[in-house]
Structure formats: structure tokens, C-alpha cells
Design an enzyme around this catalytic site. Structure first.
Site, PDB file in Angstrom:
ATOM      1  CD  GLU A  84       0.659  28.682 -20.886  1.00  0.00           C
ATOM      2  OE1 GLU A  84       0.567  28.623 -22.117  1.00  0.00           O
ATOM      3  OE2 GLU A  84      -0.257  29.062 -20.152  1.00  0.00           O
ATOM      4  CE1 TYR A 103       7.318  31.346 -20.551  1.00  0.00           C
ATOM      5  CE2 TYR A 103       5.536  29.735 -20.578  1.00  0.00           C
ATOM      6  CZ  TYR A 103       6.543  30.381 -19.906  1.00  0.00           C
ATOM      7  OH  TYR A 103       6.791  30.075 -18.587  1.00  0.00           O
ATOM      8  CB  SER A 161       5.827  26.397 -18.261  1.00  0.00           C
ATOM      9  OG  SER A 161       4.517  26.889 -18.281  1.00  0.00           O
TER      10      SER A 161
HETATM   11  P1  NAP Z   1       9.531  36.502 -13.745  1.00  0.00           P
HETATM   12  O1  NAP Z   1       9.163  37.085 -12.423  1.00  0.00           O
HETATM   13  O2  NAP Z   1       8.930  37.100 -14.965  1.00  0.00           O
HETATM   14  O3  NAP Z   1      11.126  36.543 -13.862  1.00  0.00           O
HETATM   15  C1  NAP Z   1      11.763  36.294 -15.084  1.00  0.00           C
HETATM   16  C2  NAP Z   1      13.249  36.524 -14.922  1.00  0.00           C
HETATM   17  O4  NAP Z   1      13.838  36.348 -16.224  1.00  0.00           O
HETATM   18  C3  NAP Z   1      13.600  37.952 -14.466  1.00  0.00           C
HETATM   19  O5  NAP Z   1      14.750  37.902 -13.665  1.00  0.00           O
HETATM   20  C4  NAP Z   1      13.914  38.645 -15.784  1.00  0.00           C
HETATM   21  O6  NAP Z   1      14.827  39.721 -15.655  1.00  0.00           O
HETATM   22  C5  NAP Z   1      14.607  37.501 -16.526  1.00  0.00           C
HETATM   23  N1  NAP Z   1      14.639  37.789 -17.969  1.00  0.00           N
HETATM   24  C6  NAP Z   1      13.595  38.061 -18.778  1.00  0.00           C
HETATM   25  N2  NAP Z   1      14.042  38.328 -20.021  1.00  0.00           N
HETATM   26  C7  NAP Z   1      15.399  38.241 -19.973  1.00  0.00           C
HETATM   27  C8  NAP Z   1      16.436  38.408 -20.924  1.00  0.00           C
HETATM   28  N3  NAP Z   1      16.171  38.734 -22.197  1.00  0.00           N
HETATM   29  N4  NAP Z   1      17.737  38.220 -20.519  1.00  0.00           N
HETATM   30  C9  NAP Z   1      18.005  37.883 -19.241  1.00  0.00           C
HETATM   31  N5  NAP Z   1      17.077  37.725 -18.292  1.00  0.00           N
HETATM   32  C10 NAP Z   1      15.784  37.897 -18.660  1.00  0.00           C
HETATM   33  O7  NAP Z   1       9.184  34.937 -13.802  1.00  0.00           O
HETATM   34  P2  NAP Z   1       8.971  33.930 -12.568  1.00  0.00           P
HETATM   35  O8  NAP Z   1       7.525  33.942 -12.228  1.00  0.00           O
HETATM   36  O9  NAP Z   1       9.998  34.191 -11.554  1.00  0.00           O
HETATM   37  O10 NAP Z   1       9.249  32.537 -13.278  1.00  0.00           O
HETATM   38  C11 NAP Z   1      10.540  31.932 -13.231  1.00  0.00           C
HETATM   39  C12 NAP Z   1      10.636  30.901 -14.331  1.00  0.00           C
HETATM   40  O11 NAP Z   1       9.617  29.916 -14.149  1.00  0.00           O
HETATM   41  C13 NAP Z   1      10.442  31.458 -15.726  1.00  0.00           C
HETATM   42  O12 NAP Z   1      11.288  30.734 -16.596  1.00  0.00           O
HETATM   43  C14 NAP Z   1       9.003  31.143 -16.035  1.00  0.00           C
HETATM   44  O13 NAP Z   1       8.806  31.032 -17.431  1.00  0.00           O
HETATM   45  C15 NAP Z   1       8.833  29.811 -15.320  1.00  0.00           C
HETATM   46  N6  NAP Z   1       7.476  29.526 -14.887  1.00  0.00           N
HETATM   47  C16 NAP Z   1       6.803  30.399 -14.096  1.00  0.00           C
HETATM   48  C17 NAP Z   1       5.514  30.103 -13.690  1.00  0.00           C
HETATM   49  C18 NAP Z   1       4.730  31.037 -12.801  1.00  0.00           C
HETATM   50  O14 NAP Z   1       3.518  30.828 -12.628  1.00  0.00           O
HETATM   51  N7  NAP Z   1       5.363  32.025 -12.193  1.00  0.00           N
HETATM   52  C19 NAP Z   1       4.905  28.892 -14.075  1.00  0.00           C
HETATM   53  C20 NAP Z   1       5.654  28.009 -14.861  1.00  0.00           C
HETATM   54  C21 NAP Z   1       6.939  28.318 -15.257  1.00  0.00           C
HETATM   55  P3  NAP Z   1      14.324  41.234 -15.376  1.00  0.00           P
HETATM   56  O15 NAP Z   1      14.012  41.282 -13.903  1.00  0.00           O
HETATM   57  O16 NAP Z   1      15.489  42.038 -15.777  1.00  0.00           O
HETATM   58  O17 NAP Z   1      13.094  41.437 -16.214  1.00  0.00           O
END
Ligand code: NAP
Length: 332
Positions: free
Chosen positions: A126, A148, A124
Site C-alpha cells: 500500500e 494506513y 505494505s
Molecule cells: P490482521 O489479521 O488484521 O492482524 C492484525 C493484528 O494487529 C491482530 O493481532 C490485532 O489484534 C492487532 N491489532 C490491531 N489493532 C490493535 C491495537 N490497537 N492494539 C494492539 N494490537 C492491535 O493482519 P495480518 O493480515 O496478520 O497482517 C499483519 C501485518 O502485516 C499488519 O501490520 C498488516 O498491516 C501487514 N500487512 C498485511 C498484509 C496482508 O495482505 N495480510 C499485506 C501487507 C502488510 P486483535 O486480534 O485483537 O484485533
């Protein structure tokens, strides 16, 4: 030969768009989902009957080893994370365990099973944190500012170490903010799109915001997952900064979203000075040239198209009763 891809975090925003892309390319897509998260499988929507679900606790090294051994994946995408950054202050250890622990356990499983599986780690922007240079690229130093970001950085370096020491095909995308109609409402883009759609339908009256001058590099999730896939198709595993390279202010975000439903935002947005934050001197914005040159990756969806899609989707879903309206704070 049909390729198998494993995805952690398949029920999240990126999990959905990545599954969509991989299914379109005839992959067998398997989501690794712990039993206690399985009520959230409905978030896969139209993909629910097209992907397979493998039940495993991501904190269970043996379980992940067995998953990798049995499923023999060509590619693993490690996307699971509690992705709303402020939450990480409430549970720093749990955040570290999920983010760093899952990456480490999956990398160890690949190494021990002895496969040539290609591994993607969701890093990220971040991790750059307190930046002293803009834009950022793959050489920019990291200064994480929250649990995070620190966990993401640990996972990132663990991935690098596994590549250097064991020769694994492991890489990471350092991704900037990416959005879609699937973004949860606590994120500012979705808060604004939901508020604009709710106000348009007479379901809300106002939107309270903090610093309208804060700027971000916002892209479309569908574009960013395409970069993830491309990283695993090239000959050399490397890190890539993935963002649009363009900054937009929160004011632009609001005016663009309200424009798309024909509303004058200035009539509805209340600036709460208690929510104001000090101006950031250097901005978090990507220099995505390496991805452009090595992967042939470029964003396809503009900021305006992204917001128009988000607001119009919220409008449709509110009208059909699929989602709840934006709840505004009462103002005296
Ligand atoms: P998201 O929509 O919040 O999805 C997160 C996923 O992780 C969901 O499937 C969630 O499951 C799962 N998760 C959360 N806590 C968990 C746990 N304790 N055990 C197992 N699974 C768990 O995030 P996203 O936007 O798709 O982002 C995907 C990845 O990219 C993440 O790692 C995020 O940190 C990273 N990222 C995102 C962005 C952005 O702008 N979107 C930018 C940089 C990096 P549930 O559906 O059950 O909650």
C-alpha cells in the site's frame, strides 16, 4: 540455545502462521498483547497453549522497554496494525499512533536496552499507492494514498533511520496481499470463499461484487511469514518486496473459488455497478527477485491451492457451526 521471539499482532492472521513456523523451529514465542485485546486470544486456536502472552499496552514506551529488557528477545516481529485499509480513514491519528508509534517505541527499546535483537517491520505494498511503474521492487518510489499507507511508510522510514543511525539489525518486508482461511470476511478473498461455501450449503443465494476486472497479487500468508523469518536470518538487514509476482483478476478469484465447490459462479454473482471503480492503469504487483536471490524465498502455494483451501475450510467450519454464513444483500 532456545531463541526468544516477540510478536505484536500475534492474534492476527500472520501472527498465527508466524508463531506456527517459529514454534516448529523450537523458538520461545511471546505475544505482546494489550489487556483490552486479550479476549481475542482465542484466535490463536491450537497455538494458544504453546505461546506465551506478555501483557503490555503498545502505546506505553516504558512498558515496551521493560518487556524487551525482561524477555531479552533475539527477534522481534512488529505485526500489530488495524489492517483493513478503509478503516484508517475513520481514525487516521489512532492508525498512525499504533503503526508508527509501536515501531518507534520498540526500536527505541532495543537501542536503549542495548541488545543485538533483530527487528522485523510489517511494511505494505500500500506504501507504493499510486504507482507509475509495474511491477514494483525495492527501488520503486512510494506514493501512499491513505492514512494506513502513510503510517506504514512513516514506520518503514523510522526503521531505516534506526538502522542507519544506530546500527540496529532492523529490516522490513514490503508485503503484497496474502490470504488464508484466517483472513477476516471484510477482505475480498474471504468474502468470496465464504460466499461460495455458503451458497454450496444453501445458506446464501447470491454474492454482490463490484469491478470484476480489478487485479491483485494474492499470495498465501504461510509463505509470506516464511519470508519475514528469512529476513532475520541473513547477515545484512535490508528491505524486501514480497509477493507472488502474478496478477489475478477478481473474476478469476470468484471463478476459482466457485469451481472448487463445483458451482458455476455466473449463476450467483451479481455485479453492482455502484461499486465499480475506475480501471487502474498500473497494477500493484511485486517483483520478488531480490527475495528469491538473497533469501532463497519463493511462494510454495499457488493461487488455486490457496482458494481451494479457503473455500474447503469455510465449508467444513460452516457445517460444524464454527462460523456464520455469508450474509448477502437482498436483491429485488
Ligand atoms: P490482521 O489479521 O488484521 O492482524 C492484525 C493484528 O494487529 C491482530 O493481532 C490485532 O489484534 C492487532 N491489532 C490491531 N489493532 C490493535 C491495537 N490497537 N492494539 C494492539 N494490537 C492491535 O493482519 P495480518 O493480515 O496478520 O497482517 C499483519 C501485518 O502485516 C499488519 O501490520 C498488516 O498491516 C501487514 N500487512 C498485511 C498484509 C496482508 O495482505 N495480510 C499485506 C501487507 C502488510 P486483535 O486480534 O485483537 O484485533
Amino acid at each position: 540455545m532456545t531463541k526468544t521471539a516477540l510478536i505484536t499482532g500475534i492474534t492476527g492472521q500472520d501472527g498465527y502462521y508466524l508463531s506456527h513456523l517459529l514454534l516448529h523451529q523450537n523458538y520461545r514465542v511471546v505475544g505482546l498483547v494489550p489487556p483490552h485485546r486479550q479476549p481475542n486470544l482465542s484466535k490463536l486456536g491450537d497455538l494458544a497453549d504453546k505461546v506465551e502472552i506478555y501483557t503490555v499496552d503498545l502505546r506505553d514506551s516504558t512498558g515496551l522497554f521493560t518487556a524487551v529488557e525482561q524477555l531479552q528477545p533475539q527477534e522481534i516481529y512488529n505485526l500489530a496494525a488495524p489492517s483493513f485499509v478503509p478503516d484508517s480513514w475513520h481514525d487516521p491519528l489512532g492508525t498512525l499512533d499504533l503503526i508508527t508509534g509501536t515501531a518507534t517505541r520498540l526500536l527505541d527499546a532495543i537501542r536503549q536496552v542495548g541488545l543485538s535483537t533483530r527487528f522485523y517491520q510489517a511494511s505494505s505494498s500500500e506504501m507504493f499507492g499510486d504507482v507509475t511503474v509495474s511491477p514494483q521492487d525495492e527501488e520503486t518510489p512510494f506514493h501512499p494514498k491513505n492514512p494506513y499507507a502513510a503510517a506504514k511508510l512513516h514506520a518503514h522510514w523510522t526503521m531505516v533511520h534506526h538502522r542507519q543511525r544506530y546500527g540496529l539489525f532492523a529490516c522490513s518486508g514490503i508485503l503484497y496481499n496474502h490470504e488464508s482461511p484466517l483472513r477476516p470476511p471484510q477482505f475480498v478473498t474471504r468474502k468470496v470463499s465464504l460466499a461460495a461455501a455458503s451458497i454450496k450449503l444453501g445458506l446464501a443465494q447470491s454474492l454482490e461484487m463490484g469491478n470484476l476486472d480489478a487485479k491483485r497479487d494474492w499470495g498465501f500468508a504461510g509463505d509470506h511469514v516464511n519470508a519475514m523469518w528469512r529476513m532475520l536470518q541473513v547477515d545484512e538487514p535490508e528491505e524486501y518486496v514480497i509477493g507472488t509476482g502474478k496478477l489475478h483478476s477478481v473474476r478469476e478469484l470468484i471463478s476459482t473459488a466457485f469451481d472448487s465447490v463445483g458451482l458455476d459462479w455466473q449463476k450467483y454473482v451479481i455485479v453492482n455497478t455502484n461499486l465499480l471503480r475506475a480501471d487502474e492503469h498500473f497494477q500493484l504487483v511485486a517483483n520478488p527477485n531480490k527475495a528469491k536471490n538473497n533469501l532463497g524465498w519463493e511462494p510454495q502455494v499457488s493461487f488455486e491451492q490457496l482458494l481451494d483451501n479457503m473455500v474447503k475450510t469455510d465449508l467444513q467450519q460452516l457445517e460444524s457451526g464454527k462460523i456464520q454464513p455469508f450474509i448477502a444483500v437482498e436483491h429485488k
